[in-house]
Design a protein around this motif. Structure first.
Motif, PDB file in Angstrom:
ATOM      1  N   VAL A 228       0.988  -1.166  -0.327  1.00 12.32           N
ATOM      2  CA  VAL A 228       0.405   0.078  -0.105  1.00 12.32           C
ATOM      3  C   VAL A 228       0.789   1.586  -0.362  1.00 12.32           C
ATOM      4  O   VAL A 228       0.801   1.926  -0.810  1.00 12.32           O
TER       5      VAL A 228
ATOM      6  N   GLN B 248       0.786   4.254  -2.937  1.00 12.32           N
ATOM      7  CA  GLN B 248       0.238   5.270  -2.091  1.00 12.32           C
ATOM      8  C   GLN B 248      -0.065   6.674  -3.281  1.00 12.32           C
ATOM      9  O   GLN B 248      -1.428   6.847  -3.289  1.00 12.32           O
TER      10      GLN B 248
ATOM     11  N   PHE C 153      -6.312   4.916   0.230  1.00 13.57           N
ATOM     12  CA  PHE C 153      -5.533   4.596   1.083  1.00 13.57           C
ATOM     13  C   PHE C 153      -5.826   4.372   3.083  1.00 13.57           C
ATOM     14  O   PHE C 153      -5.017   3.643   3.545  1.00 13.57           O
TER      15      PHE C 153
ATOM     16  N   LEU D   2      -7.338   1.456   3.669  1.00 11.27           N
ATOM     17  CA  LEU D   2      -6.286   0.336   3.454  1.00 11.27           C
ATOM     18  C   LEU D   2      -5.524   0.332   4.698  1.00 11.27           C
ATOM     19  O   LEU D   2      -5.114  -1.175   5.645  1.00 11.27           O
TER      20      LEU D   2
ATOM     21  N   VAL E  21      -7.960  -5.353   0.099  1.00  8.91           N
ATOM     22  CA  VAL E  21      -7.483  -5.261  -1.403  1.00  8.91           C
ATOM     23  C   VAL E  21      -9.058  -5.098  -1.927  1.00  8.91           C
ATOM     24  O   VAL E  21      -8.817  -4.887  -3.088  1.00  8.91           O
TER      25      VAL E  21
END
Length: 335
Positions: free
Chosen positions: A55, A59, A67, A70, A119
């Protein structure tokens, strides 16, 4: 007690049959590898760390709100998906004692709280948007087909065809499917490829206290599986078939592994086309049904209404007879 595959009602099964079918599926060394239960806590921690790195690496390609979602998901409680079965009652020639030995189960791993789930949810959103925009043959639902058929006119002697991709998810070549999905999203290719690899390479499930890693085929039950499979078939099969076929149906639609099209040529050329679809990918096997008048597809009954040299369509709701038949059998009761 589990729902039947294809929404055909509830099934009360013999426990011995159900556990035996789970064992048969999970015993396929070509798809599953058993993992010691003692290794699971360390595995989860390793996957969390890998997700953080992924991640953070991507980004700049991930929307800020996604973001944050997650990253926050890393603090959520994680459960290894539990594998359960949906009995494929619709695959039986008839629900009778004589055919009961043919009954198989569709494995589903409940991926609602696994490390890869956040995800997978994000990827499903990205790939669904691309899939329905780029590949017009992919149906979001049966209603979309009804709307198309209501305004369509075909030749009076056209054939109605349905097809089924057998065992679609286990048969998918993940490497080829990841590549197809990455190509479909060129502006986020690297991110899509990396995140899909994370999801598809880390499919785990548990059943009766034993843990397994799915190392082949598309992970069942994960959110991104439907668009992942849709794009793979659209790129690796249908796009290639278009290049080789001398004729392509004007009406050709598919809902994941179930397809429908109208063939306005002769029967011999139809079989040539079906054989072409069935031979392009060695890992994919297709079965089909053909009718010159009326055919069942998903939850629809599609019928030609001939008017001189042309035909229009009459579409009604269809429900397989077995879904409202109450049968008591030695190991199964459909209610």
């Amino acid at each position: 007690i589990k729902p039947a595959d294809k929404n055909m009602g509830m099934v009360v099964m013999d426990r011995e049959w159900y556990q035996g079918e789970c064992a048969r599926i999970l015993g396929d060394a070509g798809v599953y590898t058993e993992v010691p239960a003692a290794d699971i806590p360390q595995l989860i921690e390793q996957l969390r760390l890998k997700l953080i790195r992924l991640v953070q690496t991507w980004q700049h390609d991930i929307p800020s709100a996604v973001f944050r979602y997650l990253m926050s998901s890393l603090g959520h409680q994680v459960h290894v998906p539990y594998l359960y079965l949906l009995p494929k009652v619709h695959k039986l020639p008839a629900v009778t004692r004589e055919h009961l030995h043919l009954l198989k189960g569709r494995p589903i791993a409940a991926n609602h709280s696994w490390v890869t789930t956040p995800v997978s949810i994000y990827l499903a959103d990205v790939l669904n948007e691309v899939c329905f925009r780029k590949f017009e043959q992919v149906l979001p639902n049966s209603t979309a087909l009804v709307k198309l058929l209501e305004t369509s006119v075909v030749s009076a002697d056209a054939y109605l065809v349905t097809f089924d991709i057998e065992n679609m998810y286990p048969s998918i070549d993940n490497a080829a499917a990841i590549e197809a999905c990455a190509q479909a999203v060129p502006y986020k290719r690297g991110m899509v490829e990396a995140l899909l690899q994370f999801v598809m390479h880390n499919g785990y499930c548990q059943n009766h206290g034993r843990y397994f890693h799915q190392h082949s085929g598309t992970v069942t039950g994960t959110n991104v599986a439907p668009p992942f499979a849709n794009i793979y078939v659209a790129v690796a099969l249908e796009a290639v078939a278009r290049q080789h076929a001398s004729y392509w149906p004007a009406i050709y639609k598919r809902f994941i592994d179930d397809g429908f099209f109208v063939w306005e040529r002769d029967l011999a050329s139809l079989h040539e086309f079906l054989n072409l679809l069935n031979t392009l990918l060695p890992n994919i096997n297709i079965t089909w049904a053909i009718s010159s008048h009326s055919i069942a597809y998903m939850d629809l009954q599609i019928t030609k209404q001939v008017q001189g040299m042309v035909a229009r369509f009459v579409v009604s709701t269809y429900q397989k007879p077995v879904s409202y038949t109450h049968l008591t059998l030695p190991t199964i009761l459909l209610v």
